[in-house]
Motif scaffolding. Structure first.
Motif, PDB file in Angstrom:
ATOM      1  N   LEU A   8     -62.094  55.571 112.817  1.00  0.00           N
ATOM      2  CA  LEU A   8     -61.356  56.700 112.257  1.00  0.00           C
ATOM      3  C   LEU A   8     -62.315  57.818 111.920  1.00  0.00           C
ATOM      4  O   LEU A   8     -63.417  57.589 111.447  1.00  0.00           O
ATOM      5  CB  LEU A   8     -60.623  56.260 110.994  1.00  0.00           C
ATOM      6  N   ALA A   9     -61.870  59.019 112.161  1.00  0.00           N
ATOM      7  CA  ALA A   9     -62.683  60.182 111.816  1.00  0.00           C
ATOM      8  C   ALA A   9     -62.043  60.881 110.630  1.00  0.00           C
ATOM      9  O   ALA A   9     -60.840  61.123 110.619  1.00  0.00           O
ATOM     10  CB  ALA A   9     -62.782  61.131 113.007  1.00  0.00           C
ATOM     11  N   ALA A  10     -62.862  61.157 109.647  1.00  0.00           N
ATOM     12  CA  ALA A  10     -62.382  61.899 108.493  1.00  0.00           C
ATOM     13  C   ALA A  10     -62.436  63.377 108.815  1.00  0.00           C
ATOM     14  O   ALA A  10     -63.320  63.838 109.526  1.00  0.00           O
ATOM     15  CB  ALA A  10     -63.249  61.585 107.281  1.00  0.00           C
ATOM     16  N   GLN A  11     -61.498  64.101 108.299  1.00  0.00           N
ATOM     17  CA  GLN A  11     -61.485  65.549 108.476  1.00  0.00           C
ATOM     18  C   GLN A  11     -62.051  66.170 107.207  1.00  0.00           C
ATOM     19  O   GLN A  11     -61.593  65.886 106.106  1.00  0.00           O
ATOM     20  CB  GLN A  11     -60.068  66.042 108.718  1.00  0.00           C
ATOM     21  N   GLN A  12     -63.077  67.009 107.369  1.00  0.00           N
ATOM     22  CA  GLN A  12     -63.655  67.665 106.206  1.00  0.00           C
ATOM     23  C   GLN A  12     -62.650  68.618 105.587  1.00  0.00           C
ATOM     24  O   GLN A  12     -61.878  69.267 106.293  1.00  0.00           O
ATOM     25  CB  GLN A  12     -64.921  68.421 106.592  1.00  0.00           C
ATOM     26  N   THR A  13     -62.647  68.677 104.272  1.00  0.00           N
ATOM     27  CA  THR A  13     -61.765  69.570 103.527  1.00  0.00           C
ATOM     28  C   THR A  13     -62.582  70.358 102.507  1.00  0.00           C
ATOM     29  O   THR A  13     -63.777  70.103 102.337  1.00  0.00           O
ATOM     30  CB  THR A  13     -60.662  68.770 102.797  1.00  0.00           C
ATOM     31  N   ARG A  14     -61.932  71.291 101.833  1.00  0.00           N
ATOM     32  CA  ARG A  14     -62.592  72.102 100.806  1.00  0.00           C
ATOM     33  C   ARG A  14     -61.699  72.256  99.574  1.00  0.00           C
ATOM     34  O   ARG A  14     -61.693  73.275  98.923  1.00  0.00           O
ATOM     35  CB  ARG A  14     -62.937  73.478 101.368  1.00  0.00           C
ATOM     36  N   LEU A  15     -60.927  71.237  99.285  1.00  0.00           N
ATOM     37  CA  LEU A  15     -59.983  71.286  98.177  1.00  0.00           C
ATOM     38  C   LEU A  15     -60.669  71.645  96.856  1.00  0.00           C
ATOM     39  O   LEU A  15     -60.245  72.559  96.157  1.00  0.00           O
ATOM     40  CB  LEU A  15     -59.259  69.936  98.073  1.00  0.00           C
ATOM     41  N   LEU A  16     -61.731  70.942  96.516  1.00  0.00           N
ATOM     42  CA  LEU A  16     -62.444  71.205  95.266  1.00  0.00           C
ATOM     43  C   LEU A  16     -63.329  72.439  95.354  1.00  0.00           C
ATOM     44  O   LEU A  16     -63.356  73.260  94.441  1.00  0.00           O
ATOM     45  CB  LEU A  16     -63.303  70.002  94.861  1.00  0.00           C
ATOM     46  N   TYR A  40     -69.582  66.266  99.484  1.00  0.00           N
ATOM     47  CA  TYR A  40     -68.754  66.094 100.674  1.00  0.00           C
ATOM     48  C   TYR A  40     -67.306  65.948 100.229  1.00  0.00           C
ATOM     49  O   TYR A  40     -67.022  65.344  99.199  1.00  0.00           O
ATOM     50  CB  TYR A  40     -69.209  64.824 101.400  1.00  0.00           C
ATOM     51  N   GLU A  41     -66.404  66.497 101.012  1.00  0.00           N
ATOM     52  CA  GLU A  41     -64.971  66.324 100.802  1.00  0.00           C
ATOM     53  C   GLU A  41     -64.343  66.001 102.144  1.00  0.00           C
ATOM     54  O   GLU A  41     -64.723  66.568 103.169  1.00  0.00           O
ATOM     55  CB  GLU A  41     -64.327  67.598 100.268  1.00  0.00           C
ATOM     56  N   CYS A  42     -63.378  65.091 102.131  1.00  0.00           N
ATOM     57  CA  CYS A  42     -62.713  64.742 103.382  1.00  0.00           C
ATOM     58  C   CYS A  42     -61.294  64.281 103.126  1.00  0.00           C
ATOM     59  O   CYS A  42     -60.918  63.965 101.995  1.00  0.00           O
ATOM     60  CB  CYS A  42     -63.487  63.660 104.131  1.00  0.00           C
TER      61      CYS A  42
END
Length: 109
Positions: A8-16, A40-42
């Motif tokens: 599985l590949a995590a998708q990077q996010t920028r929520l925080l 890191y965020e994902c």
């Protein structure tokens, strides 16, 4: 490798980061606010995660992983991950991310 067995590949996010910048403050066991850098965020399996590191954790070469959830008011809250398998899976995604950075850096040399 079949799609069924593909990692599985995590998708990077920028929520925080989009809300707080590169640092968030969390209360420690004594109620004192401690700064944690967002490493890191994902998003994985429809859930959001954050890898954070305080100065104390950095000295120990460790990090903390939290699940980032929205409360009933739409505010981001961090939850402790109790499930070891869930924590390990996010830690593996973070390790893969770090490895990709190192590989990209070596390719640039």
């Amino acid at each position: 490798m079949s799609k069924q067995n593909a990692p599985l590949a995590a998708q990077q996010t920028r929520l925080l980061r989009d809300k707080f910048g590169d640092v968030v403050e969390l209360a420690d066991d004594r109620g004192a606010n401690v700064e944690h850098r967002i490493l890191y965020e994902c998003s994985l399996h429809g859930r959001n995660y954050a890898v954070l590191q305080s100065e104390t954790l950095k000295k120990e070469d460790e990090y903390a992983i939290f699940r980032a959830v929205l409360d009933e008011h739409g505010e981001t809250q961090l939850e402790t991950i109790e499930d070891d398998d869930e924590w390990d899976e996010v830690a593996e995604m973070y390790d893969d991310f770090l490895f990709s950075l190192i590989s990209a850096d070596e390719d640039d040399k």
